[in-house]
Motif scaffolding. Structure first.
Motif, PDB file in Angstrom:
ATOM      1  N   SER A  96       0.841  -1.188   0.000  1.00  0.00           N
ATOM      2  CA  SER A  96       0.000   0.000   0.000  1.00  0.00           C
ATOM      3  C   SER A  96       0.879   1.241   0.000  1.00  0.00           C
ATOM      4  O   SER A  96       2.096   1.167   0.194  1.00  0.00           O
ATOM      5  N   ALA A  97       0.262   2.397  -0.195  1.00  0.00           N
ATOM      6  CA  ALA A  97       1.018   3.650  -0.239  1.00  0.00           C
ATOM      7  C   ALA A  97       1.702   3.922   1.099  1.00  0.00           C
ATOM      8  O   ALA A  97       2.846   4.394   1.137  1.00  0.00           O
ATOM      9  N   SER A  98       1.027   3.617   2.207  1.00  0.00           N
ATOM     10  CA  SER A  98       1.628   3.858   3.522  1.00  0.00           C
ATOM     11  C   SER A  98       2.809   2.931   3.779  1.00  0.00           C
ATOM     12  O   SER A  98       3.808   3.320   4.378  1.00  0.00           O
ATOM     13  N   GLN A  99       2.719   1.686   3.302  1.00  0.00           N
ATOM     14  CA  GLN A  99       3.842   0.755   3.469  1.00  0.00           C
ATOM     15  C   GLN A  99       5.051   1.197   2.643  1.00  0.00           C
ATOM     16  O   GLN A  99       6.190   1.101   3.093  1.00  0.00           O
ATOM     17  N   ILE A 100       4.791   1.692   1.443  1.00  0.00           N
ATOM     18  CA  ILE A 100       5.885   2.201   0.620  1.00  0.00           C
ATOM     19  C   ILE A 100       6.517   3.420   1.279  1.00  0.00           C
ATOM     20  O   ILE A 100       7.740   3.591   1.274  1.00  0.00           O
ATOM     21  N   ARG A 101       5.691   4.270   1.883  1.00  0.00           N
ATOM     22  CA  ARG A 101       6.209   5.471   2.560  1.00  0.00           C
ATOM     23  C   ARG A 101       7.093   5.085   3.744  1.00  0.00           C
ATOM     24  O   ARG A 101       8.136   5.721   3.996  1.00  0.00           O
ATOM     25  N   LEU A 102       6.699   4.057   4.492  1.00  0.00           N
ATOM     26  CA  LEU A 102       7.517   3.613   5.623  1.00  0.00           C
ATOM     27  C   LEU A 102       8.894   3.171   5.158  1.00  0.00           C
ATOM     28  O   LEU A 102       9.916   3.506   5.773  1.00  0.00           O
ATOM     29  N   ARG A 103       8.957   2.413   4.063  1.00  0.00           N
ATOM     30  CA  ARG A 103      10.245   1.966   3.535  1.00  0.00           C
ATOM     31  C   ARG A 103      11.042   3.152   2.998  1.00  0.00           C
ATOM     32  O   ARG A 103      12.264   3.220   3.172  1.00  0.00           O
ATOM     33  N   ALA A 104      10.365   4.079   2.357  1.00  0.00           N
ATOM     34  CA  ALA A 104      11.060   5.253   1.832  1.00  0.00           C
ATOM     35  C   ALA A 104      11.648   6.105   2.954  1.00  0.00           C
ATOM     36  O   ALA A 104      12.757   6.637   2.826  1.00  0.00           O
ATOM     37  N   GLU A 105      10.933   6.241   4.075  1.00  0.00           N
ATOM     38  CA  GLU A 105      11.450   7.003   5.222  1.00  0.00           C
ATOM     39  C   GLU A 105      12.696   6.337   5.784  1.00  0.00           C
ATOM     40  O   GLU A 105      13.663   7.011   6.162  1.00  0.00           O
ATOM     41  N   ARG A 106      12.700   5.015   5.837  1.00  0.00           N
ATOM     42  CA  ARG A 106      13.867   4.297   6.351  1.00  0.00           C
ATOM     43  C   ARG A 106      15.067   4.498   5.450  1.00  0.00           C
ATOM     44  O   ARG A 106      16.209   4.545   5.925  1.00  0.00           O
TER      45      ARG A 106
END
Length: 434
Positions: A96-106
């Motif tokens: 999902s978009a939120s899961q992709i955002r979490l990985r991008a933040e890391r």
């Protein structure tokens, strides 16, 4: 066996991407400035791609689950968007978009030019491409994408073929550089029809051991560069980092006085890499001796042992043999034969090899050491890492100009090499004992 449902819909699948058709053009009128390579901030990736990303190319990346394919492409997406005003459309059918955002933040990717789109419908993806007008497109993964005009399930042969065909048209007709992630089978090959690898411009395999941090990006097909190039990365908490000197990393844990160890200067594409080959010979407790290899070809190891038994008078038929290329590297070129033979003989005779020695050479069935390619590059890499002596095929020295940086020893047979390497070690041990 997978059931395939034939669609009765006569509507043509695919076609020109977004209605854009190319036109015939004279060869000398083709503008080459449109295909100027775009370098990323990962020099290892640039090396594998042949110098950078070619605009309008279709790049397929395969690898085991969890090896870091999505991590690599998210980092590359952030770098491409950060270095220009071009947009990157990241299409994911697995997160999902939120899961992709979490990985991008890391990974430290926060650029607003990276557009995230969790979708699997190719009609909606085509519409999003038309609206966003990205310069780069990432598909994660091709097995999850679905062409609505086909009645078959996502991941089937017909779906993968049509989706890849549509992505190729988008890349070529609109000049959008497209990265595609592909799942692999249990045998390590990219899942789906073989035509998938034929259609794309570049095929990269992301390899590594889940229990080690090193990752190897290997190219097996590249229309715009050489094949068999590799890039070395290390998986860290904040993403993938380049390994600038892989030879030094592979050798840093080598024991100084261990037996059954030999260093080979192997070529991976245009890059020389020094790797430690380890061998352990142990008397067998069963009727048939076992031959186990890691990172080395099993048949090649059996061939080398047969040559050693016949030509060097080493009784290996009642010995279990365990051979390994350290660091998670897979070596398959003929030039590693001599180092394998030295490691096997060293372990069998319990005689250590001088830590300052390294080896290059192919072994024939009659025990001769055959010439290899790029000998100057291999010797220069060994000298740069501080090795004192390198054993090479004697026929390679005809046009070689010696330097003072390293002693180059030419050997014609496996017996000649073993006598110089292991007999000197025995004499040194005898001298120390006396």
């Amino acid at each position: 066996m997978v059931e395939e449902i034939v669609s009765t819909n006569t509507q043509r699948v695919g076609g020109a991407a977004n209605g854009i058709h190319s036109a015939p053009v004279a060869l000398d009128a083709v503008d080459l400035t449109e295909n100027k390579r775009i370098p990323t901030k990962l020099n290892e990736l640039n090396r594998v791609l042949g110098g950078g990303v070619v605009p309008g190319s279709l790049i397929l990346i395969g690898g085991d689950p969890g090896i870091g394919k999505s991590t690599l492409l998210m980092q590359v997406s952030g770098q491409l968007a950060d270095s220009s005003t071009d947009k990157v459309l990241y299409v994911s059918g697995e997160e999902s978009a939120s899961q992709i955002r979490l990985r991008a933040e890391r990974l430290g990717v926060r650029d607003h030019n990276v557009i995230v789109y969790p979708e699997t419908d190719m009609d909606l993806i085509r519409q999003a491409i038309k609206e966003v007008k990205p310069a780069f497109l990432v598909i994660d993964s091709v097995q999850t994408m679905n062409e609505p005009a086909l009645a078959s399930a996502s991941g089937s042969v017909s779906q993968i073929r049509e989706v890849t065909s549509e992505l190729m048209k988008i890349a070529k007709n609109q000049g959008i550089t497209t990265f595609v992630i592909g799942h692999v089978t249990k045998d390590g090959a990219i899942a789906g029809p073989k035509v998938l690898e034929h259609m794309v411009d570049t095929v990269l395999y992301f390899e590594g051991d889940m229990h080690h941090t090193y990752r190897i990006l290997r190219t097996v097909k590249n229309r715009y560069g050489s094949t068999n190039e590799i890039g070395i990365f290390s998986m860290e908490e904040d993403g993938l980092r380049e390994v600038a000197n892989p030879s030094e990393s592979f050798l840093e844990e080598r024991l100084p006085h261990a037996t059954g160890s030999a260093i080979v200067v192997s070529m991976e594409g245009t890059r020389p890499i020094l790797v430690e080959i380890q061998a352990l010979m142990s008397p067998t407790l069963f009727g048939n001796a076992k031959r186990t290899t890691t990172g080395l070809d099993h048949n090649r190891a059996a061939l080398i042992m047969a040559v050693l038994e016949k030509r060097a008078n080493l009784l290996l038929q009642n010995q279990d043999a365990y051979l390994k290329a350290t660091g998670g590297v897979k070596l398959d070129e003929p030039a590693i034969d001599l180092a394998m033979a030295v490691a096997i003989a060293s372990s069998y005779q319990d005689a250590e090899v001088d830590p300052g020695d390294c080896f290059v050479g192919e072994i024939g069935l009659t025990g001769e050491i055959r010439r290899v390619n790029r000998i100057e590059t291999r010797i220069a890499e060994a000298a740069k890492l501080g090795f004192k002596r390198i054993f090479v095929p004697k026929n390679n020295l005809a046009k070689y100009k010696p330097t003072a940086a390293i002693e180059v020893v030419g050997v014609a047979t496996i017996n000649e090499c073993l006598q110089q390497v292991l007999n000197q070690t025995k004499m040194m041990k005898g001298g120390r004992g006396a």
